[in-house]
Design an enzyme around this catalytic site. Structure first.
Site, PDB file in Angstrom:
ATOM      1  N   MET A   1       0.836  -1.200   0.000  1.00  0.00           N
ATOM      2  CA  MET A   1       0.000   0.000   0.000  1.00  0.00           C
ATOM      3  C   MET A   1       0.873   1.252   0.000  1.00  0.00           C
ATOM      4  SD  MET A   1      -3.508  -0.746   2.062  1.00  0.00           S
ATOM      5  CE  MET A   1      -2.861  -0.588   3.710  1.00  0.00           C
ATOM      6  N   GLY A   2       2.134   1.092  -0.415  1.00  0.00           N
ATOM      7  CA  GLY A   2       3.017   2.239  -0.512  1.00  0.00           C
ATOM      8  C   GLY A   2       3.606   2.651   0.817  1.00  0.00           C
TER       9      GLY A   2
ATOM     10  N   LEU B   1       6.740   3.055   1.347  1.00  0.00           N
ATOM     11  CA  LEU B   1       7.662   1.928   1.413  1.00  0.00           C
ATOM     12  C   LEU B   1       8.843   2.174   2.344  1.00  0.00           C
ATOM     13  CD1 LEU B   1       7.762   0.939  -2.374  1.00  0.00           C
ATOM     14  CD2 LEU B   1       6.192   0.164  -0.585  1.00  0.00           C
TER      15      LEU B   1
ATOM     16  N   ASP C   1      12.350  -0.321   4.337  1.00  0.00           N
ATOM     17  CA  ASP C   1      13.264  -1.425   4.050  1.00  0.00           C
ATOM     18  C   ASP C   1      12.601  -2.794   4.188  1.00  0.00           C
ATOM     19  OD1 ASP C   1      15.274   0.308   3.454  1.00  0.00           O
ATOM     20  OD2 ASP C   1      16.370   0.062   5.341  1.00  0.00           O
TER      21      ASP C   1
ATOM     22  N   HIS D   1       9.578  -3.555   3.044  1.00  0.00           N
ATOM     23  CA  HIS D   1       9.036  -3.813   1.712  1.00  0.00           C
ATOM     24  C   HIS D   1      10.159  -4.171   0.730  1.00  0.00           C
ATOM     25  CE1 HIS D   1       5.841  -0.940   3.261  1.00  0.00           C
ATOM     26  NE2 HIS D   1       5.109  -1.976   2.887  1.00  0.00           N
TER      27      HIS D   1
ATOM     28  N   GLN E   1     -10.427  -2.439   2.991  1.00  0.00           N
ATOM     29  CA  GLN E   1      -9.891  -3.108   4.176  1.00  0.00           C
ATOM     30  C   GLN E   1      -9.753  -2.171   5.365  1.00  0.00           C
ATOM     31  OE1 GLN E   1      -6.135  -4.132   2.048  1.00  0.00           O
ATOM     32  NE2 GLN E   1      -5.116  -3.569   3.966  1.00  0.00           N
TER      33      GLN E   1
ATOM     34  N   GLY F   1       5.284 -10.204   4.196  1.00  0.00           N
ATOM     35  CA  GLY F   1       6.108 -10.143   5.395  1.00  0.00           C
ATOM     36  C   GLY F   1       5.423 -10.736   6.608  1.00  0.00           C
TER      37      GLY F   1
ATOM     38  N   SER G   1       4.858   1.261   7.847  1.00  0.00           N
ATOM     39  CA  SER G   1       4.547   2.553   7.242  1.00  0.00           C
ATOM     40  C   SER G   1       3.935   3.506   8.255  1.00  0.00           C
ATOM     41  CB  SER G   1       3.589   2.361   6.062  1.00  0.00           C
ATOM     42  OG  SER G   1       4.168   1.535   5.074  1.00  0.00           O
ATOM     43  N   ARG G   2       3.306   2.957   9.279  1.00  0.00           N
ATOM     44  CA  ARG G   2       2.655   3.792  10.292  1.00  0.00           C
ATOM     45  C   ARG G   2       3.651   4.413  11.274  1.00  0.00           C
ATOM     46  NH1 ARG G   2      -2.927   2.564  10.098  1.00  0.00           N
ATOM     47  NH2 ARG G   2      -3.376   0.656   8.928  1.00  0.00           N
TER      48      ARG G   2
END
Length: 286
Positions: free
Chosen positions: A30-31, A33, A35, A37, A61, A149, A188-189
């Protein structure tokens, strides 16, 4: 790196590659990004001839519209990272391209109790949305191998079940969670954490490690309760800390699991308005 925004153009490109006998590895994202990813891209490059990555923030989702609105979007930086990592193809579809039928309707997947516990308990409908978009993406890309992952532990279980339910001709490859030097799982969060909360977030890894060190010596239910108490003491708002056993693709809670089953500790906790998830395998493998 080739960039496609339309499914038919991507399909045609990949069909030509398959005619040449090339294998396709797929990394859905979901972008935003990081390391973690890029480690999936690296794993796909090792095993496959062509690596396809998708960036699509899937609205179906998100059970919380505010969470969807706050999800970080960093497309330009993501493209640079994927190019530098040697990604062959990027699929960057719009919502209309992925959901021409609209967001309201869609196939229902029978994931059993797997979508009702843990994340499913706190994020109603989340895994139906995950199943729906991954099914669509697999139908478009038709990869030989799918790379995900371990950090999204339950999501990996859901996708494994999806592949089984639909008899999809793809192999799921689950790669280890990538962590920062201080143990925090890459996410990402994490960019939404302020400096103080970012430092505090490392307590999650400490809790997981403490459970790993005590696993088998103390009843699982006791370890879970003590971890919940510790997280609260550390300033988190934990939703769950569970030690789970996997049986036939489903999740069970057992104080004394069978030695031949996979056991993991999974947790979710809020910190500074950011929801963090993590896990650690205690026995077996995913």
């Amino acid at each position: 790196m080739y960039l496609f925004k339309r499914r038919n153009d991507l399909r045609h490109h990949l069909e030509q590659a398959k005619l040449k006998g090339q294998t396709i590895g797929f990394v859905p994202t979901m972008g935003a990004l990081h390391d973690g990813h890029l480690s999936l891209v690296a794993a796909a490059k090792e095993k496959c001839d062509i690596v396809v990555c998708s960036i699509f923030v899937n609205p179906t989702q998100f059970n919380d519209p505010k969470d969807f609105e706050k999800y970080p979007i960093t497309i330009e930086q993501d493209i640079v990272k994927l190019t530098d990592a040697g990604t062959d193809v990027l699929f960057l579809p719009s919502v209309a391209e992925m959901y021409p039928e609209g967001l309201a309707s869609g196939k229902h997947y029978d994931f059993g109790n797997l979508e009702k516990v843990l994340e499913g308990e706190f994020r109603a409908g989340h895994f139906q949305g995950v199943g729906r978009v991954v099914h669509k993406l697999l139908d478009i890309v038709m990869p030989h191998q799918l790379f995900m992952g371990q950090k999204d532990f339950q999501q990996c279980l859901i996708i494994k079940e999806l592949i089984h339910l639909l008899a999809l001709p793809v192999q799921l490859v689950v790669c280890p969670t990538r962590r920062e030097a201080d143990g925090l799982a890459m996410s990402s969060r994490n960019v939404r954490l302020n400096a103080a909360h970012r430092q505090q977030a490392t307590d999650i890894f400490k809790v997981l490690t403490a459970i790993r060190d005590q696993f088998g010596k103390v009843p699982n239910s006791t370890l879970s309760k003590e971890a919940m108490t510790q997280l609260k003491k550390d300033g988190f708002e934990p939703e769950y800390v569970e030690i789970i056993t996997l049986r036939n693709g489903q999740v069970t809670r057992e104080d004394a699991p069978s030695a031949d089953k996979t056991v993991a500790v999974v947790l979710a906790a809020w910190l500074g308005g950011v929801r963090l998830i993590d896990n650690m395998i205690l026995q077996g493998q995913l």
